[in-house]
Design an enzyme around this catalytic site. Structure first.
Site, short mmCIF file in Angstrom:
data_model
loop_
_atom_site.label_atom_id
_atom_site.label_comp_id
_atom_site.label_asym_id
_atom_site.label_seq_id
_atom_site.Cartn_x
_atom_site.Cartn_y
_atom_site.Cartn_z
N LYS A 195 33.95 -6.45 13.56
CA LYS A 195 33.79 -5.11 14.16
C LYS A 195 34.91 -4.86 15.17
O LYS A 195 35.64 -5.79 15.54
CB LYS A 195 32.42 -5.02 14.82
CG LYS A 195 32.19 -6.04 15.93
CD LYS A 195 30.72 -6.13 16.33
CE LYS A 195 30.52 -7.16 17.41
NZ LYS A 195 29.09 -7.35 17.73
N ARG B 253 17.20 -4.45 22.38
CA ARG B 253 18.22 -3.48 21.98
C ARG B 253 17.86 -3.01 20.58
O ARG B 253 16.91 -2.28 20.40
CB ARG B 253 19.61 -4.14 22.08
CG ARG B 253 20.76 -3.18 21.97
CD ARG B 253 22.12 -3.86 22.02
NE ARG B 253 22.32 -4.81 20.92
CZ ARG B 253 23.48 -5.40 20.65
NH1 ARG B 253 24.55 -5.13 21.37
NH2 ARG B 253 23.59 -6.24 19.65
N TYR C 73 51.80 3.58 42.05
CA TYR C 73 50.74 4.42 42.63
C TYR C 73 50.02 3.69 43.75
O TYR C 73 49.69 2.51 43.62
CB TYR C 73 49.69 4.77 41.57
CG TYR C 73 50.18 5.69 40.48
CD1 TYR C 73 50.73 6.93 40.76
CD2 TYR C 73 50.08 5.29 39.15
CE1 TYR C 73 51.15 7.78 39.74
CE2 TYR C 73 50.50 6.13 38.13
CZ TYR C 73 51.05 7.36 38.43
OH TYR C 73 51.46 8.17 37.42
N MET D 35 49.38 3.85 33.47
CA MET D 35 48.91 4.09 32.11
C MET D 35 49.83 3.47 31.05
O MET D 35 49.35 2.87 30.09
CB MET D 35 48.77 5.60 31.86
CG MET D 35 48.09 5.93 30.56
SD MET D 35 47.97 7.69 30.24
CE MET D 35 46.67 8.20 31.33
C1 LIG Z 1 28.99 -8.81 17.64
C2 LIG Z 1 27.87 -9.46 17.02
C3 LIG Z 1 27.94 -10.82 16.65
C4 LIG Z 1 29.12 -11.70 16.98
O1 LIG Z 1 29.05 -12.10 18.31
P1 LIG Z 1 30.09 -13.20 18.90
O2 LIG Z 1 29.54 -13.53 20.23
O3 LIG Z 1 31.40 -12.48 19.02
O4 LIG Z 1 30.13 -14.31 17.95
C5 LIG Z 1 26.86 -11.35 15.97
N1 LIG Z 1 25.77 -10.61 15.69
C6 LIG Z 1 25.67 -9.32 16.04
C7 LIG Z 1 24.43 -8.57 15.71
C8 LIG Z 1 26.70 -8.71 16.72
O5 LIG Z 1 26.58 -7.42 17.08
#
Ligand SMILES: *Cc1c(COP(=O)(O)O)cnc(C)c1O
Length: 412
Positions: free
Chosen positions: A74, A173, A305, A353
């Site tokens: 992801k 969650r 800045y 930036m």
């Molecule tokens: C992001 C994610 C992972 C991977 O987590 P890591 O700590 O990066 O290994 C696994 N399961 C779910 C549901 C996630 O959202």
């Protein structure tokens, strides 16, 4: 030849780039490509796919027998480039891919990846769900509502939704309530257009706690997970149980079940603060940028800045063309160094930036066009992601996926 410096910035067209020592170039149609942005022009990320492949391969021996490896790619493969890391992880023995969003899944399909892909986020409307069917993406269900929607959408298409049911064991969650999981599993089993490919939950504290001992949150999550898994009344022959992220995977094979979902470890970082399994993991990413201007300023001059840094001597400053829009958090201002020929050069003043400044007073060898390393190895030294996290109380995951799309990814 005209000296561009004497011309005070004004360079006649036909003399563009006609600077001592440089090749003469003319802005003609023929050499137009020379004037396109080059990937190493300003700032970039270097990714080594074979390192990712090796990380995946090195994880395999610690997985419990028959356990599958899902590579979590992801957020554009944690900033490394999703397609690159997907291919590398699969070459290293990963069995499937995990993404957070529908769009990420579609992009991997468009890139030609045809392995199983699970969307870990919640999808809520009909169009999104239908897209999963179209692109052959497995989806995560957290409620009966989406299960019924899927059932209706697939009616008459002759196709099945492949779904993973997620339930909550201590993260509050995504996922249905623990108590609702058994009923929802039975319900999904009865829905003819749904194929239950997996049942899973997610760990909240696996990297924090000292060990998976009695009374820890991870221990309770494991117990809750197993309480559901043990009492499933339907046949789960083709159904895969999974709980562990990287931390869970590295800390305890008792958390592996049928599959682990590994993100961070695949990219070469060990999230465990305490004990850890013996796995050879190497970071695959470094960040580099070019010096684009050098200036000398007197002592007592405020820099960048806010003038948070004021020179205390005659100082040579180099402008490096990378900034917080590229993912270098301004919370790191004045705290980090960059590497040049193995030397650490201090970054000074506010990170802006698109630029940051380094003090090169003691390093006259730095020139306009010099490449500095913000993250990664140079010479015998290496600036690690953990150093940055310690300096700005950030986490490895956030820094990695903060590297902006503006930075070209170069494969090495
Ligand atoms: C992001 C994610 C992972 C991977 O987590 P890591 O700590 O990066 O290994 C696994 N399961 C779910 C549901 C996630 O959202």
């Amino acid at each position: 030849m005209l000296d561009a410096v004497l011309l005070n910035g004004y360079i006649p067209r036909n003399n563009l780039f006609s600077i001592k020592g440089e090749r003469d170039l003319e802005l003609t149609k023929e050499n137009h490509s020379l004037f396109k942005a080059n990937a190493r022009q300003r700032a970039w990320v270097e990714v080594n796919p074979s390192t990712i492949e090796n990380n995946a391969r090195n994880l395999r021996p610690i997985l419990s027998n028959g356990c599958l490896l899902m590579a979590v790619v992801k957020a554009d493969g944690y900033g490394h480039g999703a397609e690159t890391v997907s291919r590398a992880a699969l070459d290293g023995g990963a069995n499937s891919l995990g993404v957070a969003t529908l769009q990420e899944g579609i992009e991997l399909r468009n890139a030609g990846l045809d392995c199983p892909i699970l969307v870990l986020g919640n999808l809520i409307d009909s169009a999104e769900l239908l897209a999963c069917l179209h692109w052959d993406l497995m989806l995560t269900l957290s409620s009966e509502r989406e299960a019924l929607l899927c059932q209706n959408l697939a009616d008459g298409t002759g196709r099945h939704f492949s779904v993973h049911l997620k339930f909550d064991t201590g993260m509050a969650r995504l996922g249905c309530h623990l108590e609702d999981a058994p009923k929802l599993i039975e319900k999904i089993d009865q829905l003819s257009n749904l194929e239950l490919k997996g049942i899973y939950s997610h760990l909240a504290l696996a990297e924090e706690e000292s060990y998976c001992e009695l009374g820890s949150v991870t221990f309770h999550q494991k117990e809750r997970f197993e309480s559901v898994v043990r009492n499933i009344s339907i046949s789960t022959k083709n159904c895969c149980f999974h709980l562990a992220n990287s931390a869970g995977t590295l800390r305890d094979s008792g958390l592996h079940y049928d599959m682990v979902r590994v993100g961070l470890a695949l990219y070469g970082y060990n999230p465990l603060k305490y004990s850890s399994a013996e796995v050879d993991l190497k970071p695959a990413l470094s960040v580099k940028a070019r010096v684009t201007l050098i200036r000398e300023v007197a002592s007592g001059v405020g820099v960048s800045y806010g003038h948070a840094f004021i020179t205390t001597r005659l100082t040579r400053l180099a402008v490096v063309s990378i900034g917080y829009a590229d993912g270098i958090s301004q919370n790191l201002s004045g705290k980090i160094s960059v590497l040049f020929n193995g030397f650490r050069l201090p970054q000074v003043g506010a990170i802006t930036m698109d630029q940051l400044l380094i003090d090169i007073t003691d390093h006259p060898e730095v020139r306009v066009g010099s490449v500095v390393t913000l993250l990664g190895k140079d010479g015998n030294d290496c600036i690690t992601l953990q150093e940055w996290c310690d300096l700005n109380s950030s986490i490895l995951w956030e820094v990695l996926c903060g590297f902006n799309q503006r930075l070209p990814r170069l494969l090495i």
